[in-house]
Design an enzyme around this catalytic site. Structure first.
Site, PDB file in Angstrom:
ATOM      1  N   HIS A  93      75.027 -93.157  58.714  1.00  0.00           N
ATOM      2  CA  HIS A  93      73.678 -92.771  59.136  1.00  0.00           C
ATOM      3  C   HIS A  93      73.528 -91.245  59.140  1.00  0.00           C
ATOM      4  CE1 HIS A  93      69.968 -93.259  61.678  1.00  0.00           C
ATOM      5  NE2 HIS A  93      70.317 -92.041  62.048  1.00  0.00           N
ATOM      6  N   GLU A  94      74.458 -90.571  59.792  1.00  0.00           N
ATOM      7  CA  GLU A  94      74.340 -89.113  59.893  1.00  0.00           C
ATOM      8  C   GLU A  94      74.517 -88.446  58.537  1.00  0.00           C
ATOM      9  OE1 GLU A  94      73.042 -87.833  62.388  1.00  0.00           O
ATOM     10  OE2 GLU A  94      73.229 -89.576  63.711  1.00  0.00           O
ATOM     11  N   HIS A 129      71.238 -88.371  56.803  1.00  0.00           N
ATOM     12  CA  HIS A 129      70.467 -87.184  57.192  1.00  0.00           C
ATOM     13  C   HIS A 129      70.974 -85.950  56.438  1.00  0.00           C
ATOM     14  CE1 HIS A 129      67.921 -88.710  60.343  1.00  0.00           C
ATOM     15  NE2 HIS A 129      68.905 -89.075  61.132  1.00  0.00           N
ATOM     16  N   HIS A 172      69.711 -85.728  53.011  1.00  0.00           N
ATOM     17  CA  HIS A 172      68.306 -85.313  53.002  1.00  0.00           C
ATOM     18  C   HIS A 172      68.209 -83.788  53.042  1.00  0.00           C
ATOM     19  CE1 HIS A 172      64.063 -86.459  54.740  1.00  0.00           C
ATOM     20  NE2 HIS A 172      63.997 -86.039  53.493  1.00  0.00           N
TER      21      HIS A 172
END
Length: 688
Positions: free
Chosen positions: A478-479, A482, A485
């Site tokens: 998940h991190e 990010h 992104h």
């Protein structure tokens, strides 16, 4: 005011390896004078822009603003990285001091009438300026930012708004530090074999390391780190110890002493409501939702309550099955919140013939991190090159060069994975430096992104491997979603770089990336047993994948309850006099199951009270899940989770765009349509 001779140049000129700060050359004493000088320098830049005799245009006003405050940004980036991930009493004291000063600094900019006149002139003429879409969005952000800073208010109201913002900054800092104090000061030390009943070796090793860190090498410590307390609640056969740990975990911020967050929450909610009213909004939620995809609290409520009703019904059915397991154990107590994980694990072991302790030996941090990088390589053609020769802000932090297919470095990535008493709880990504292409005052053309992932995995004892739960592995993916992104951003302006998107769009890349963790090919190659090196057996992998939706009703209830309470707090007509009683009233009204607790009870709800980033916005994880479930179906529809064309569309239309296009337009460009919640509900096993 501090003179430039008083400033440690390592804070403002990052000339370490790969353009990183020379962290080992910076001390706690360097920050205060650097902040003082950098804020004054920033105001000089703002005054020069506002006082420019030339007619305002996009370059001399907006682009000048985009690159202003560089020194302050650098000082703040290093300081707040330390404050979140490696703090100490000196850093915490300065954080309490600097938070209101920074707020006052930006309030001063917001009240600069000459600056607003220039930006407002451009805003009113925007249709005739031949701006690109990205430039229009950047202009809008600056204009709305100043309006929200009170630029259109009378002087007395501007002053009151600045006062409110300063106090909110103080309160947010106090809230986070109170939670950290409660977490770091509590530990339950176990010393007998009986107290370790049911605990596997990996957890016992982690608890031994935690105890040794706290000066008790002969004991085993249950701490309030999620990577220890959750597996303890899941696996400990000692109900009395589970209850003790659970009560401490859920009482963070309710100590009744100097770290009690009740007065902090009460004042925060009152000031947020006053701020929203000053700016012309009905409530704080209306203000925060103004620049989101959801737009209104009603739209959020519709999604949350639809999911809530399905989740509560499913959780009720699950609870009946758990209660039957209690009876089988020869006990007659009701399922309580400290029992649910324990009996759910028993139920999973029976239903799918495996337990978490069977899976965890295959989820080594090193291998799962390799998997994370490998997926990014297959999807986007990038490679992560470890740089163990580079020192970051803590010895545990790993540094990587992120290179493209031609071997050119285009980003720097820092991974900080282990829990420690000096780190706040949770997991997050932040950017030390954002990607952009603007020329800087120092002559440099644009900047590469420098991105950090911070997690709180249990640190293993010396010589032992770091083993993750499946939830931990999802957190790592998940991190890194990010991080991608931020690192894959390809925009001109820093304010719309990377994760600079609508709050309820920012979780799309991170939640979407989690899907690749459980691709069979990835598990087969990277879920390797820590002692034998053998791949996870297909039979066990099949069970893990089959159980993907197991206990989802519980997870959905604990998350959705937190999101609903968040929205109610910030749409209340009158700020509650007792926020905890208000929370309990909301939960009673919606039928919160007694055996499930909120994922984040408000006294330790860092997302919404340690700053306002997710205040009236915690729903955004579910909003983004609607998008990510649909987005992953785009890959599934091709029959290839690594389909090159779909990956290119994802990169071109979402990951590289940051906030340079509207969120809905970005998603439509990728998928061709907006989704319904159906894919998300199917993914959670809540839709037949």
């Amino acid at each position: 005011m501090a003179d430039t001779n008083d400033i440690n140049p390592a804070l403002t000129t990052w000339d370490g390896a790969l353009g990183l700060p020379r962290f080992d050359s910076i001390s706690e004493d360097d920050f205060a004078p650097a902040f003082e000088w950098a804020m004054a320098d920033h105001l000089r830049e703002i005054d020069a822009i506002a006082g420019n005799a030339a007619k305002p245009d996009f370059a001399n006003t907006i682009e000048a603003l985009e690159v202003s405050g560089d020194a302050l940004s650098r000082v703040a980036a290093v300081f707040f990285t330390r404050a979140g991930a490696d703090t100490n009493p000196a850093i915490q004291a300065l954080e309490r001091e600097i938070a209101p000063k920074l707020s006052a600094h930006y309030s001063t900019i917001g009240a600069n009438a000459a600056l607003f006149r220039r930006i407002d002139a451009l805003w009113q003429e925007r249709q005739s300026l031949a701006l690109t879409e990205e430039q229009t969005i950047v202009l809008e952000r600056h204009w709305k930012g100043l309006v929200r800073s009170g630029a259109q208010l009378a002087a007395d109201k501007q002053a009151r708004l600045a006062e409110i913002n300063g106090r909110l900054a103080e309160l947010g800092t106090n809230f986070g530090q109170n939670v950290l104090a409660d977490e770091s000061e509590w530990a339950m030390f176990l010393t007998t074999e009986d107290e370790l009943q049911g605990l596997p070796d990996f957890l016992i090793d982690a608890m031994a390391a935690a105890a040794a860190e706290r000066g008790r090498p002969e004991a085993y410590a249950v701490t309030l780190s999620r990577s220890i307390v959750e597996p303890f609640l899941t696996l400990s056969a000692r109900r009395d110890l589970r209850e003790k740990a659970f009560r401490a975990w859920t009482a963070r911020g309710l100590s009744g002493g100097e770290h009690d967050n009740r007065p902090v929450m009460k004042e925060t909610l009152r000031l947020r409501a006053e701020k929203a009213n000053l700016l012309g909004y009905e409530n704080f939620a209306a203000m925060k939702l103004d620049n989101t995809m959801a737009k209104t609290a009603d739209a959020v409520d519709t999604l949350l309550m639809d999911v809530w009703e399905k989740a509560v019904k499913a959780a009720g059915n699950d609870e009946k099955e758990l209660q039957s397991l209690v009876a089988e154990d020869g006990a007659n107590h009701d399922i309580e919140a400290w029992d649910w994980r324990y009996y759910a694990e028993k139920r999973r072991a029976r239903k799918f013939s495996f337990s978490e302790s069977e899976v965890k030996p295959y989820l080594q941090l090193e291998r799962i991190l390799e998997a994370c990088f490998a997926v990014a390589g297959r999807l986007f053609g990038i490679q992560a090159v470890a740089r163990p020769d580079i020192v970051a802000y803590h010895p545990d932090v790993r540094v990587y060069e992120i290179r493209d297919e031609n071997g050119e470095a285009f980003a720097i990535f820092l991974g900080d994975y282990f829990n420690r008493a000096t780190k706040r709880s949770g997991a997050w990504m932040n950017a030390l430096q954002s990607q952009h292409r603007l020329p800087l005052p120092n002559g440099q053309q644009g900047e590469l992104p420098i991105v950090i992932n911070v997690c709180n995995f249990a640190k293993p004892a010396e010589g032992k491997p770091a083993l993750l739960s499946l939830d931990d592995a999802h957190t790592l993916f998940h991190e890194f979603g990010h991080a991608l992104h931020g690192m894959l951003s390809n925009v001109t302006y820093p304010s719309v770089s990377g994760t600079g998107v609508d709050r309820d769009f920012v979780e799309l890349p991170s939640q979407l990336y989690e899907h690749w963790l459980t691709i069979p090919d990835i598990l087969r190659n990277y879920a390797l047993h820590y002692s034998t090196g053998a791949a996870m057996p297909d039979a066990l992998m099949d069970k893990v994948l089959e159980a993907a939706n197991f206990n989802q009703a519980f997870s959905t209830v604990e998350y959705t309850a937190s999101a609903i309470v968040d929205m109610h707090l910030h749409t209340a007509t009158t700020p509650p006099a007792d926020p905890v009683a208000f929370q309990d009233g909301v939960l009673n009204a919606i039928g919160m199951p007694k055996a499930i607790a909120m994922r984040h009870a408000i006294p330790h709800f860092l997302h919404i009270f340690s700053g306002d980033g997710y205040a009236a916005g915690y729903y955004s994880y579910m909003w983004a899940e609607v998008l990510d479930a649909d987005a992953f179906e785009a890959f599934e529809e091709t029959g290839n989770a690594f389909d090159p064309e779909t990956a290119r569309q994802l990169l071109d239309n979402i990951l590289s765009k940051g906030g340079s296009v509207r969120a809905e337009a970005a998603y439509r460009a990728f998928r061709g349509k907006m989704p319904t919640p159906d894919a998300m509900l199917r993914g959670r096993g809540l839709l037949d």
